[in-house]
Design a protein around this motif. Sequence first.
Motif, mmCIF file in Angstrom:
data_model
loop_
_atom_site.group_PDB
_atom_site.id
_atom_site.type_symbol
_atom_site.label_atom_id
_atom_site.label_comp_id
_atom_site.label_asym_id
_atom_site.label_seq_id
_atom_site.Cartn_x
_atom_site.Cartn_y
_atom_site.Cartn_z
ATOM 1 N N ALA A 1 -4.321 -10.640 -3.571
ATOM 2 C CA ALA A 1 -3.638 -9.590 -4.425
ATOM 3 C C ALA A 1 -2.832 -8.791 -3.529
ATOM 4 C CB ALA A 1 -4.794 -8.550 -4.924
ATOM 5 N N LEU A 2 -2.911 -8.353 -2.350
ATOM 6 C CA LEU A 2 -2.124 -7.729 -1.470
ATOM 7 C C LEU A 2 -0.697 -8.550 -1.130
ATOM 8 C CD1 LEU A 2 -1.106 -5.462 0.762
ATOM 9 C CD2 LEU A 2 -2.812 -6.821 2.368
ATOM 10 N N ALA A 3 -1.002 -9.828 -0.699
ATOM 11 C CA ALA A 3 0.116 -10.721 -0.309
ATOM 12 C C ALA A 3 0.837 -10.847 -1.406
ATOM 13 C CB ALA A 3 -0.232 -11.886 0.394
ATOM 14 N N ALA A 4 0.328 -11.238 -2.794
ATOM 15 C CA ALA A 4 1.204 -11.794 -3.793
ATOM 16 C C ALA A 4 2.167 -10.578 -4.222
ATOM 17 C CB ALA A 4 0.220 -12.375 -4.823
ATOM 18 N N LEU A 5 1.838 -9.570 -4.375
ATOM 19 C CA LEU A 5 2.535 -8.322 -4.843
ATOM 20 C C LEU A 5 3.329 -7.330 -4.087
ATOM 21 C CD1 LEU A 5 -0.324 -6.918 -7.395
ATOM 22 C CD2 LEU A 5 1.625 -8.433 -7.847
ATOM 23 N N LEU A 6 3.450 -7.654 -2.344
ATOM 24 C CA LEU A 6 4.250 -7.024 -1.565
ATOM 25 C C LEU A 6 5.683 -7.158 -2.053
ATOM 26 C CD1 LEU A 6 2.502 -8.251 1.770
ATOM 27 C CD2 LEU A 6 2.743 -5.669 0.706
ATOM 28 N N LEU B 1 6.321 -5.163 -5.394
ATOM 29 C CA LEU B 1 6.069 -3.761 -5.236
ATOM 30 C C LEU B 1 7.006 -2.811 -4.428
ATOM 31 C CD1 LEU B 1 2.286 -3.647 -5.965
ATOM 32 C CD2 LEU B 1 4.356 -3.056 -7.389
ATOM 33 N N GLY B 2 7.245 -4.012 -3.411
ATOM 34 C CA GLY B 2 8.336 -3.168 -2.342
ATOM 35 C C GLY B 2 9.785 -2.912 -2.872
ATOM 36 N N ALA B 3 10.108 -3.829 -3.761
ATOM 37 C CA ALA B 3 11.540 -3.710 -4.545
ATOM 38 C C ALA B 3 11.288 -2.663 -5.678
ATOM 39 C CB ALA B 3 11.829 -5.098 -5.161
ATOM 40 N N ILE B 4 10.150 -2.557 -5.946
ATOM 41 C CA ILE B 4 9.950 -1.360 -7.063
ATOM 42 C C ILE B 4 10.052 0.027 -6.281
ATOM 43 C CG2 ILE B 4 8.166 -0.203 -8.597
ATOM 44 C CD1 ILE B 4 7.549 -3.102 -9.616
ATOM 45 N N GLY B 5 9.393 0.138 -5.353
ATOM 46 C CA GLY B 5 9.782 1.308 -4.375
ATOM 47 C C GLY B 5 10.989 1.547 -4.030
ATOM 48 N N ASP B 6 11.673 0.843 -3.941
ATOM 49 C CA ASP B 6 13.117 1.092 -3.566
ATOM 50 C C ASP B 6 13.852 1.457 -4.816
ATOM 51 O OD1 ASP B 6 13.147 0.116 -0.913
ATOM 52 O OD2 ASP B 6 13.616 -1.917 -1.477
ATOM 53 N N ARG B 7 13.457 0.970 -5.551
ATOM 54 C CA ARG B 7 14.295 1.454 -7.082
ATOM 55 C C ARG B 7 13.709 2.723 -7.636
ATOM 56 N NH1 ARG B 7 17.119 -2.615 -9.293
ATOM 57 N NH2 ARG B 7 17.342 -1.546 -11.560
ATOM 58 N N LEU B 8 12.350 3.058 -7.609
ATOM 59 C CA LEU B 8 11.717 4.116 -8.419
ATOM 60 C C LEU B 8 11.548 5.223 -7.292
ATOM 61 C CD1 LEU B 8 8.791 2.376 -10.603
ATOM 62 C CD2 LEU B 8 11.378 2.894 -11.066
ATOM 63 N N GLY B 9 11.588 5.051 -6.052
ATOM 64 C CA GLY B 9 11.352 5.954 -5.064
ATOM 65 C C GLY B 9 10.265 5.777 -4.271
ATOM 66 N N ARG B 10 10.362 5.806 -3.051
ATOM 67 C CA ARG B 10 9.477 5.494 -2.145
ATOM 68 C C ARG B 10 8.164 6.439 -2.054
ATOM 69 N NH1 ARG B 10 14.371 4.377 0.677
ATOM 70 N NH2 ARG B 10 14.567 1.820 0.427
ATOM 71 N N ALA C 1 10.550 -11.971 -9.161
ATOM 72 C CA ALA C 1 9.280 -11.307 -8.502
ATOM 73 C C ALA C 1 8.033 -11.887 -9.245
ATOM 74 C CB ALA C 1 9.193 -10.055 -9.131
ATOM 75 N N LEU C 2 8.177 -12.427 -10.322
ATOM 76 C CA LEU C 2 7.061 -13.356 -11.005
ATOM 77 C C LEU C 2 6.896 -14.844 -9.982
ATOM 78 C CD1 LEU C 2 7.621 -12.998 -14.849
ATOM 79 C CD2 LEU C 2 5.484 -12.041 -13.253
ATOM 80 N N VAL C 3 7.844 -15.329 -9.873
ATOM 81 C CA VAL C 3 7.882 -16.818 -9.109
ATOM 82 C C VAL C 3 7.481 -16.450 -7.512
ATOM 83 C CG1 VAL C 3 9.303 -18.530 -8.369
ATOM 84 C CG2 VAL C 3 9.582 -17.762 -10.732
ATOM 85 N N SER C 4 7.862 -15.243 -6.966
ATOM 86 C CA SER C 4 7.535 -15.086 -5.635
ATOM 87 C C SER C 4 5.904 -14.859 -5.535
ATOM 88 C CB SER C 4 8.178 -13.782 -5.281
ATOM 89 O OG SER C 4 7.977 -12.801 -5.669
ATOM 90 N N GLY D 1 -3.264 -1.546 -5.013
ATOM 91 C CA GLY D 1 -2.720 -0.448 -4.146
ATOM 92 C C GLY D 1 -2.354 -0.531 -2.780
ATOM 93 N N ALA D 2 -2.821 -1.636 -1.964
ATOM 94 C CA ALA D 2 -2.521 -1.706 -0.699
ATOM 95 C C ALA D 2 -1.018 -2.339 -0.629
ATOM 96 C CB ALA D 2 -3.285 -2.906 -0.046
ATOM 97 N N ALA D 3 -0.720 -3.263 -1.813
ATOM 98 C CA ALA D 3 0.677 -3.713 -2.042
ATOM 99 C C ALA D 3 1.752 -2.759 -2.195
ATOM 100 C CB ALA D 3 0.588 -4.778 -2.888
ATOM 101 N N MET D 4 1.208 -1.587 -2.645
ATOM 102 C CA MET D 4 2.141 -0.469 -3.020
ATOM 103 C C MET D 4 2.356 0.455 -1.637
ATOM 104 S SD MET D 4 0.890 1.380 -6.695
ATOM 105 C CE MET D 4 0.571 0.087 -7.932
#
Length: 539
Positions: A74-79, A82-91, A218-221, A128-131
């Motif tokens: 789960a961690l690897a799949a969502l990194l 969720l990293g891109a979402i952090g850039d957009r929504l605020g880290r 994001a989904l394909v990655s 959570g870890a991927a966030m």
Amino acid sequence: MSANQSPQPAAASAGGAGTPDARRLRAILITVSIALMAVIASVSGLNVAQTHMAVEFGASQTTVLWIINVYALALAALLLPLGAIGDRLGRKPVLITGLIVFGAAGVVAGLAPSAGVMIAARVAAGIGAAMIMPITLAVITSTFPEEERGKAIGVWTGVAGGGGVLGMFLSALLVDVADWRWLFALPVVLVAVALAMALKSVPNSRERSTRSFDTIGALVSAIAVIGLIFVLQEGPERGWTAPVTLISLAVGVVAVITFVAWELRRRDAFLLDVRLFRERGLASGSITLLVVFGVQAGIAVVLFPFFQAVLGWSGLLSTAAMMPMAVMMMAASGLAPRMAAKVGARSTMTVGVALATLGLALMALFVSVDGGYPSILAGMLAMGTGMGLSMTPSTEAITSSLPRARQGVASALNDVTREFGTALGVATLGALLANGYRSAVDGRLEGMRIPDGAADTAREGVANAIEVAPTAGSHSRGLIHAAQQSFVDGWQQAMWIGVAVMAALLLHVALRGPENTAPLQPGAGAAPEAGVAGSVAAR
């Protein structure tokens, strides 16, 4: 204009505009290091409790492995997403959300009444870890001034590299002195401390963009990562030619090709601009991290059965025996930025990879049953030092290849590379060790009069051989000695192949590594109370 030359908006500090002062930077670095330690410790910590979970839940070995591996999956799949979402929504808000999710999942896992609840909690912890993980590095690269950034990244890579061994040691200690469920107390406490500090000290920063989010990318990655990581995790257990393994491999490969084609078609609203891999810094940094973390994880697979089955040590003592390598790795990670400032990133990486290669060669040359721990200690120390020197400039090469506004993606790419390397190293070196052991033990068992059932069990692994040895009667000691010697033979085969891989990496880094930058002039660009990252590392 390349990505690392793109305009980079300054990250906002809590006090408004500008860079936080040295005290605030120190607090930020401590916060993200504690958060990262919680994530890293949870990757390897449960390994020491496999038998306890199997007994308490009445679970099969496959179920127990899923409890352990689903977190990393789960961690690897969502990194990346969720990293891109952090850039957009605020880290900062994404980091805080991740800490809350991770902590709550840890509490549920610690109280889980069944294997099903445990697996669900581990999935939530992985989310959570991927966030958390990409944001911790993104906070550093988007907040620290350039003259302090390398040292801060050195602290981060030291925690990322050595934190797993430290977490495993503390986990083994908790299992020995308390109960296996207390394994979740350490990450939960670390998360609680990081959450309190993050609310107070971590500034918010985000990408101000009107571009749409790359949902398809994001989904394909995520599908690509899940497919490939699943193959590496399950291939050794299910068989490399099993239908589910081949299907997962096909899905992963097709998803990778689809992701690259999709990202190449997009001009600006991409998840990851794959064209950047043409740059030497991003490409060589990623390759170096992939190989170095693969070798590190593979070494752990080889070392633990050596300590436990060959030397007869307990799980706690075996984990403690790994600490010198982890300490050298963390110390060298802190030294790497200063070395890179003097001789350049490529030269530092080259020295690091050369030392790691030497460490592998020393372990292959001198390991023996009779020599015990001293026969591998020098190789472990050289290995840890080399990995520490190579990891920090590799990480900085990756993060500096993307603009500051996309540091969540850059950090996630760095982390995905680590996760892939870890899974690949465990699968590859583990398989090489097993094959080498079986080939060697077959020859040694031919001349021994051992019952067929005992011989078949001994062929499965050195631990199995030691367990079944009492049934071999007068040949018991001979069976144990044959298994231990065969393990060393398999070890040497795996190590020499590792040496060949590292030698190829050494040649690549020496010729195609990041450009050596001009050494910093003494005192140039020094921040107030200079040495923020160094002072944290010294602690």
